[in-house]
Design a protein around this motif. Structure first.
Motif, PDB file in Angstrom:
ATOM      1  N   GLN A 131     -16.400  -6.916   2.965  1.00  0.00           N
ATOM      2  CA  GLN A 131     -16.601  -6.034   1.804  1.00  0.00           C
ATOM      3  C   GLN A 131     -16.550  -4.578   2.210  1.00  0.00           C
ATOM      4  O   GLN A 131     -15.929  -3.755   1.550  1.00  0.00           O
ATOM      5  N   ARG A 132     -17.205  -4.240   3.318  1.00  0.00           N
ATOM      6  CA  ARG A 132     -17.209  -2.851   3.804  1.00  0.00           C
ATOM      7  C   ARG A 132     -15.799  -2.435   4.195  1.00  0.00           C
ATOM      8  O   ARG A 132     -15.369  -1.315   3.923  1.00  0.00           O
ATOM      9  N   SER A 133     -15.056  -3.343   4.813  1.00  0.00           N
ATOM     10  CA  SER A 133     -13.681  -3.061   5.191  1.00  0.00           C
ATOM     11  C   SER A 133     -12.832  -2.747   3.964  1.00  0.00           C
ATOM     12  O   SER A 133     -12.061  -1.787   3.959  1.00  0.00           O
ATOM     13  N   LEU A 134     -12.982  -3.547   2.912  1.00  0.00           N
ATOM     14  CA  LEU A 134     -12.198  -3.321   1.700  1.00  0.00           C
ATOM     15  C   LEU A 134     -12.560  -1.996   1.023  1.00  0.00           C
ATOM     16  O   LEU A 134     -11.713  -1.375   0.380  1.00  0.00           O
ATOM     17  N   ASP A 135     -13.806  -1.559   1.178  1.00  0.00           N
ATOM     18  CA  ASP A 135     -14.217  -0.258   0.635  1.00  0.00           C
ATOM     19  C   ASP A 135     -13.663   0.887   1.481  1.00  0.00           C
ATOM     20  O   ASP A 135     -13.070   1.828   0.963  1.00  0.00           O
ATOM     21  N   LEU A 136     -13.853   0.813   2.789  1.00  0.00           N
ATOM     22  CA  LEU A 136     -13.447   1.900   3.683  1.00  0.00           C
ATOM     23  C   LEU A 136     -11.938   2.088   3.741  1.00  0.00           C
ATOM     24  O   LEU A 136     -11.447   3.214   3.854  1.00  0.00           O
ATOM     25  N   MET A 141      -3.372  10.237   1.779  1.00  0.00           N
ATOM     26  CA  MET A 141      -2.657   9.253   2.549  1.00  0.00           C
ATOM     27  C   MET A 141      -3.599   8.093   2.826  1.00  0.00           C
ATOM     28  O   MET A 141      -4.567   8.226   3.507  1.00  0.00           O
ATOM     29  N   LYS A 142      -3.314   6.966   2.249  1.00  0.00           N
ATOM     30  CA  LYS A 142      -4.102   5.762   2.517  1.00  0.00           C
ATOM     31  C   LYS A 142      -3.416   5.000   3.632  1.00  0.00           C
ATOM     32  O   LYS A 142      -2.215   4.848   3.640  1.00  0.00           O
ATOM     33  N   ILE A 143      -4.202   4.496   4.549  1.00  0.00           N
ATOM     34  CA  ILE A 143      -3.622   3.749   5.668  1.00  0.00           C
ATOM     35  C   ILE A 143      -4.127   2.331   5.591  1.00  0.00           C
ATOM     36  O   ILE A 143      -5.302   2.114   5.565  1.00  0.00           O
ATOM     37  N   LEU A 144      -3.220   1.374   5.524  1.00  0.00           N
ATOM     38  CA  LEU A 144      -3.608  -0.038   5.626  1.00  0.00           C
ATOM     39  C   LEU A 144      -2.509  -0.728   6.361  1.00  0.00           C
ATOM     40  O   LEU A 144      -1.359  -0.393   6.237  1.00  0.00           O
ATOM     41  N   LEU A 145      -2.912  -1.649   7.060  1.00  0.00           N
ATOM     42  CA  LEU A 145      -2.014  -2.529   7.818  1.00  0.00           C
ATOM     43  C   LEU A 145      -0.911  -1.788   8.441  1.00  0.00           C
ATOM     44  O   LEU A 145      -0.431  -1.821   8.531  1.00  0.00           O
ATOM     45  N   LEU A 146      -0.267  -1.242   8.685  1.00  0.00           N
ATOM     46  CA  LEU A 146       0.488  -0.825   9.772  1.00  0.00           C
ATOM     47  C   LEU A 146       1.074   0.537   9.665  1.00  0.00           C
ATOM     48  O   LEU A 146       1.933   0.760   8.897  1.00  0.00           O
ATOM     49  N   LEU A 147       0.655   1.283  10.545  1.00  0.00           N
ATOM     50  CA  LEU A 147       1.292   2.525  10.857  1.00  0.00           C
ATOM     51  C   LEU A 147       2.494   2.174  11.702  1.00  0.00           C
ATOM     52  O   LEU A 147       3.257   3.030  12.071  1.00  0.00           O
ATOM     53  N   GLY A 193     -15.242 -11.757  -1.299  1.00  0.00           N
ATOM     54  CA  GLY A 193     -14.325 -10.633  -1.212  1.00  0.00           C
ATOM     55  C   GLY A 193     -12.953 -10.962  -0.674  1.00  0.00           C
ATOM     56  O   GLY A 193     -12.057 -10.140  -0.723  1.00  0.00           O
ATOM     57  N   ARG A 194     -12.765 -12.154  -0.156  1.00  0.00           N
ATOM     58  CA  ARG A 194     -11.471 -12.547   0.390  1.00  0.00           C
ATOM     59  C   ARG A 194     -10.560 -13.028  -0.726  1.00  0.00           C
ATOM     60  O   ARG A 194     -11.007 -13.646  -1.677  1.00  0.00           O
ATOM     61  N   SER A 195      -9.284 -12.752  -0.594  1.00  0.00           N
ATOM     62  CA  SER A 195      -8.309 -13.280  -1.532  1.00  0.00           C
ATOM     63  C   SER A 195      -7.701 -14.542  -0.937  1.00  0.00           C
ATOM     64  O   SER A 195      -7.332 -14.572   0.231  1.00  0.00           O
ATOM     65  N   LYS A 242      -5.147  -8.683   5.688  1.00  0.00           N
ATOM     66  CA  LYS A 242      -5.477  -8.610   4.268  1.00  0.00           C
ATOM     67  C   LYS A 242      -4.331  -9.222   3.471  1.00  0.00           C
ATOM     68  O   LYS A 242      -3.174  -8.862   3.647  1.00  0.00           O
ATOM     69  N   ARG A 243      -4.660 -10.143   2.611  1.00  0.00           N
ATOM     70  CA  ARG A 243      -3.665 -10.781   1.754  1.00  0.00           C
ATOM     71  C   ARG A 243      -3.265  -9.807   0.646  1.00  0.00           C
ATOM     72  O   ARG A 243      -4.110  -9.169   0.039  1.00  0.00           O
ATOM     73  N   LYS A 244      -1.963  -9.719   0.405  1.00  0.00           N
ATOM     74  CA  LYS A 244      -1.479  -8.875  -0.690  1.00  0.00           C
ATOM     75  C   LYS A 244      -1.800  -9.548  -2.012  1.00  0.00           C
ATOM     76  O   LYS A 244      -1.477 -10.713  -2.221  1.00  0.00           O
ATOM     77  N   THR A 245      -2.433  -8.818  -2.889  1.00  0.00           N
ATOM     78  CA  THR A 245      -2.645  -9.271  -4.254  1.00  0.00           C
ATOM     79  C   THR A 245      -2.178  -8.145  -5.156  1.00  0.00           C
ATOM     80  O   THR A 245      -2.123  -6.983  -4.717  1.00  0.00           O
ATOM     81  N   PRO A 246      -1.851  -8.417  -6.407  1.00  0.00           N
ATOM     82  CA  PRO A 246      -1.438  -7.334  -7.301  1.00  0.00           C
ATOM     83  C   PRO A 246      -2.488  -6.214  -7.389  1.00  0.00           C
ATOM     84  O   PRO A 246      -2.138  -5.037  -7.369  1.00  0.00           O
ATOM     85  N   GLN A 247      -3.750  -6.583  -7.451  1.00  0.00           N
ATOM     86  CA  GLN A 247      -4.814  -5.584  -7.525  1.00  0.00           C
ATOM     87  C   GLN A 247      -4.860  -4.724  -6.259  1.00  0.00           C
ATOM     88  O   GLN A 247      -4.952  -3.503  -6.329  1.00  0.00           O
TER      89      GLN A 247
END
Length: 184
Positions: A70-75, A1-7, A142-144, A86-91
């Motif tokens: 960068q650490r945030s995007l890894d964790l 279970m990956k958690i990003l932006l909103l539970l 690291g920012r989109s 975090k901006r949505k990108t296809p990647q």
């Protein structure tokens, strides 16, 4: 279970969960990309998140951790981590889960420059870079910046000074003021 932006979607909709899970609070580490002293600028976002926390009651146990972008995007690719802004990108959509709606709304991306070096109201960035071969733009590593600008940054990478770290934006601003960069 990956958690990003909103539970928030899960919490606000009161979805049923197994009894064993309901008794155990969901533990989440909210990743914040700014220092403690810079947190004042993000009080609204934290207030919105705190409303969600209060709504969830004991179902949600949130800790805050201050990290670089960068650490945030890894964790955030690991279980139990969540991040804001975090901006949505296809990647990123292939690797992360995004909320359906934004948690907060911020100012649009704008090209910032000193008044001493005026630019027209509307700027074709590629054209400006071609006509100003010595100009350099500072950006957060690291920012989109969206698909169009991300492609331009990749194509013209030598024209962009990328800086990482929790105070990258402050440092870039100081570099612009000292004339080391032409725009942000």
């Amino acid at each position: 279970m990956k958690i990003l932006l909103l539970l928030a979607a899960v919490l606000a909709s009161n979805l049923l969960v197994p009894v064993a899970l309901a008794a155990t609070p969901l533990q989440v580490t909210m990743l914040l990309e700014f220092s403690e002293k810079g947190a004042e600028a993000y009080q609204l976002q934290k207030q919105q998140w705190d409303i969600l926390r209060s709504y969830a009651g004991e179902k949600l146990d949130v800790k805050y951790e201050h990290v670089s972008l960068q650490r945030s995007l890894d964790l955030v690719q690991r279980d139990g981590y969540c991040s804001l802004n975090k901006r949505k990108t296809p990647q990123r959509e292939q690797q992360l889960l995004f909320s359906r709606y934004p948690l907060n709304i911020g100012p649009p991306l704008k090209l910032i420059h000193l008044a001493a070096k005026p630019l027209p109201a509307e700027v074709d960035l590629l054209d400006w870079l071609v006509k100003s071969p010595r100009s350099k733009i500072g950006i957060a590593a690291g920012r989109s910046y969206g698909p169009v600008l991300d492609a331009l940054i990749a194509q013209q990478s030598t024209r962009f000074y990328q800086l990482a770290g929790e105070d990258a934006h402050t440092k870039l601003w100081l570099m612009l003021q000292k004339g080391r960069l032409d725009a942000l």
